[in-house]
Design an enzyme around this catalytic site. Structure first.
Site, PDB file in Angstrom:
ATOM      1  N   TYR A 121      -0.154   1.006   0.387  1.00  0.00           N
ATOM      2  CA  TYR A 121      -0.281  -0.324   0.362  1.00  0.00           C
ATOM      3  C   TYR A 121      -1.899  -0.633   0.633  1.00  0.00           C
ATOM      4  O   TYR A 121      -2.675  -0.159   1.396  1.00  0.00           O
ATOM      5  CB  TYR A 121       0.382  -0.864   1.656  1.00  0.00           C
ATOM      6  CG  TYR A 121       0.648  -2.353   1.883  1.00  0.00           C
ATOM      7  CD1 TYR A 121      -0.130  -3.285   1.002  1.00  0.00           C
ATOM      8  CD2 TYR A 121       1.179  -2.743   2.818  1.00  0.00           C
ATOM      9  CE1 TYR A 121      -0.118  -4.693   1.433  1.00  0.00           C
ATOM     10  CE2 TYR A 121       1.501  -4.027   3.212  1.00  0.00           C
ATOM     11  CZ  TYR A 121       0.904  -5.071   2.123  1.00  0.00           C
ATOM     12  OH  TYR A 121       1.071  -6.536   2.470  1.00  0.00           O
ATOM     13  N   CYS A 122      -2.644  -1.404  -0.155  1.00  0.00           N
ATOM     14  CA  CYS A 122      -3.855  -1.857  -0.122  1.00  0.00           C
ATOM     15  C   CYS A 122      -5.087  -0.760  -0.075  1.00  0.00           C
ATOM     16  O   CYS A 122      -4.737   0.289  -0.824  1.00  0.00           O
ATOM     17  CB  CYS A 122      -4.133  -2.764   1.022  1.00  0.00           C
ATOM     18  SG  CYS A 122      -5.967  -3.359   1.201  1.00  0.00           S
ATOM     19  N   VAL A 123      -5.718  -0.473   0.749  1.00  0.00           N
ATOM     20  CA  VAL A 123      -6.580   0.691   0.634  1.00  0.00           C
ATOM     21  C   VAL A 123      -5.877   1.969   0.925  1.00  0.00           C
ATOM     22  O   VAL A 123      -6.292   3.068   0.469  1.00  0.00           O
ATOM     23  CB  VAL A 123      -7.683   0.521   1.972  1.00  0.00           C
ATOM     24  CG1 VAL A 123      -7.101   0.667   3.432  1.00  0.00           C
ATOM     25  CG2 VAL A 123      -8.828   1.670   1.632  1.00  0.00           C
ATOM     26  N   GLY A 138      -3.258   2.600  -0.663  1.00  0.00           N
ATOM     27  CA  GLY A 138      -2.792   2.635  -2.145  1.00  0.00           C
ATOM     28  C   GLY A 138      -3.958   3.194  -2.948  1.00  0.00           C
ATOM     29  O   GLY A 138      -3.948   4.144  -3.891  1.00  0.00           O
TER      30      GLY A 138
END
Length: 611
Positions: A347-349, A351
């Site tokens: 998720y987000c950073v 990821g």
């Protein structure tokens, strides 16, 4: 009084004198007393803010952001002031716009028969009726809107600016215009004015008291409350999906959740959340929990819960977070389940870190991650949005110098940056409601999570900003990790890449372009709403929609134009994608299996540490 109203109606037929009554002070003495109390509370707030600075506990580099703002805006002003013809052009444009406001206002004020069209854009900050029906506030509203449009046009039309400077100038101009909105001041906001008169200023007394409390809660920094934090406790009514902490390293705890189905998918699921926020955004409560939903679909779910770092973690960099985080979790999963292949989610950073891990694993012939799902994740930062405003060599060097003093970046700094991306929604409404209306915020689980910020280890954060936002090394095949140069084209496993249409942190176009960096099949899916709501969207809520159109080929706009829209949540679509890869099932597993003893119950101890 009736005669005066009648005379006013004759002199200004387009104006109803009754509109003035709510703005007339009924009890001047009570207002004066409360004004004094409000000033006293404001003084307490100022003292609370000053005290840690006088003791040297807080050193504000106030000059740095102000210098950056002035330097940037000076380049815009220089363009318009350098040529008298351009200066006159800008002044003429502004004067004509203001004159049009004056003309419309006078027409509306002098006549009830003639309808006056309002060509200005609708703005929810001006929803109160008196912003249009009261001539004074209507004039303020219109003048503000045309001034804001004019100011932003100065940036847009200024020539000779490089892209980064123009981006910064546009961002700073939006911050300035958002701050100067008449909706943010008692005397220029009709609703605030009426409430102040009606309560004789009691709203300001309470508001200034709340301001002092919020500065005290932030130990000298303003920690603006956005929700009633007393209504939420992590582990009691948030992050309550049953599970165990089965492993712990210096940078993370690994959680395994208890099965709710008799059989589970053979491949376990590892979730790698961002370290700039806490993992329980995916486990807010049983109704909104992506984690619980996955468990109920038959996944054996493992989650990385990152440590809230302090000075001891100053030198923990991306390699540390990969080795002691992702790889450590994979080792724990293998011990607990015996499986050597997992599905992964980032998720987000988290990821972005996971994508770098995949590229590193590809070179190391490590095939433990068999598929990867990325939520609102950027691997190419060309179109990374307004966060790029804060990253250039000068600003980054100053940030690194400050992080060297403590070993980390305080979580409030990152939270402030995120809030500035949507200042008109995430800063000023709460400023008005809390400190000018004196209203306690409503309990809202998402905003509680948003306020539960985390610190960033200095080495980790510096590597992220330099390699992603500043130099964009991952997408260019130049990122150096563990003595290797990472290439996303080496990543051949299937990727499910979720973007959200209104994302202000990981713009959908940026995610789309990043999808083309991988060397294997990529399923790009676009969800409605934004960075959080577009991800945390349970199927039973029947909210929003998602778009599919196969592989992310060509340009983003063309892909969207021909994409298929499906109402509701993307979660079931993702589940079908997972099961199409491997639907084999085995008997349900217990946390830790036979090899690992539980350290504690979920959600663990790392998530409870607050800044």
């Amino acid at each position: 009084m009736d005669q005066k109203r009648e005379d006013a109606a004759h002199s200004a037929p387009g104006f109803d004198p009754k509109l003035i009554e709510p703005y007339i002070v009924k009890d001047p003495q009570a207002l004066a007393v409360n004004a004094a109390k409000a000033l006293e509370n404001l003084g307490k707030a100022a003292s609370t803010w000053l005290a840690p600075r006088e003791r040297g506990e807080i050193i504000d580099p106030v000059s740095e952001p102000m210098t950056e703002l002035v330097k940037t805006m000076s380049k815009v002003a220089e363009y318009w002031m350098a040529d008298p013809k351009r200066t006159l052009e800008a002044q003429t444009h502004l004067l004509s716009a203001v004159f049009a406001v004056w003309s419309r206002s006078m027409t509306r004020f002098s006549s009830t028969d003639q309808a006056v069209a309002d060509p200005l854009p609708k703005d929810k900050r001006f929803a109160d009726e008196d912003w249009q029906r009261n001539p004074f506030f209507d004039f303020l509203r219109q003048t503000y809107l045309v001034l804001s449009e004019w100011a932003e046009k100065l940036v847009t039309d200024a020539e000779g600016l490089d892209d980064h400077t123009r981006h910064k100038a546009a961002f700073y101009m939006r911050q300035i215009t958002a701050a100067l909105s008449p909706a943010n001041f008692v005397a220029t906001n009709p609703q605030l004015y009426r409430e102040t008169v009606a309560s004789s200023g009691a709203n300001l007394v309470k508001g200034m008291k709340m301001l002092a409390e919020d500065i005290a809660a932030g130990r000298g920094e303003l920690r603006m409350r956005q929700t009633d934090t007393s209504k939420f406790v992590v582990g009691q009514n948030m992050a309550i999906t049953p599970g165990k902490v089965i492993a712990q390293s210096d940078v993370c705890e690994v959680l395994q959740y208890e099965a709710t189905t008799e059989t589970v998918l053979k491949r376990p699921l590892l979730i790698c959340p961002p370290w700039i926020n806490k993992f329980y955004i995916l486990d807010l409560n049983p109704q909104k929990s992506f984690i619980k939903w996955c468990v109920d679909q038959g996944h054996t779910v493992f989650v990385i819960s990152w440590v809230n770092p302090d000075e001891r973690h100053a030198h923990k960099d991306w390699e540390s977070y990969i080795r002691e985080g992702v790889d450590f979790a994979l080792d724990a999963i293998e011990k607990a389940t015996g499986e050597t292949e997992v599905n992964s989610v980032g998720y987000c950073v988290g990821g972005t870190l996971l994508a770098a891990t995949l590229a590193l694993h590809a070179q190391e012939k490590n095939s433990r991650i068999a598929s990867s799902t990325l939520f609102t994740t950027q691997v190419d930062f060309t179109y990374a949005g307004d966060l790029k405003v804060f990253v250039d060599e000068d600003q980054l060097q100053g940030l690194e110098d400050r992080m060297q003093q403590t070993g980390y970046l305080d979580g409030s700094k990152m939270a402030s940056a995120f809030n500035m991306l949507r200042a008109s929604e995430l800063i000023w409404p709460y400023f008005v409601n809390n400190y000018l209306k004196g209203q306690d915020p409503m309990p809202f689980d998402l905003l509680y999570w948003n306020s539960d910020s985390t610190r960033m280890a200095a080495a980790n954060h510096s590597f992220y900003l330099r390699n992603c936002y500043l130099n964009n090394t991952l997408s260019q095949g130049k990122m150096q990790l563990a003595g290797k140069t990472l290439l996303l084209k080496d990543v051949k496993i299937p990727i499910y890449n979720l973007a959200t249409r209104e994302d202000h942190i990981a713009p959908a176009k940026s995610v789309f372009i990043g999808s083309q960096c991988f060397g294997g099949p990529v399923e790009y899916v676009l969800s409605g709403s934004g960075h959080i709501a577009g991800v945390v969207n349970p199927p039973d809520k029947q909210k929003y929609q998602y778009w599919t159109n196969g592989a992310p080929k060509g340009d983003y706009e063309s892909w969207v134009e021909s994409a298929k829209e499906t109402p509701g949540s993307w979660w079931p679509h993702w589940q079908r994608w997972i099961e199409n890869l491997n639907s084999e099932r085995v008997p349900a597993r217990k946390p830790g299996g036979d090899a690992l003893n539980a350290i504690s119950d979920a959600p663990g101890s790392y998530v409870l540490a607050r800044v």
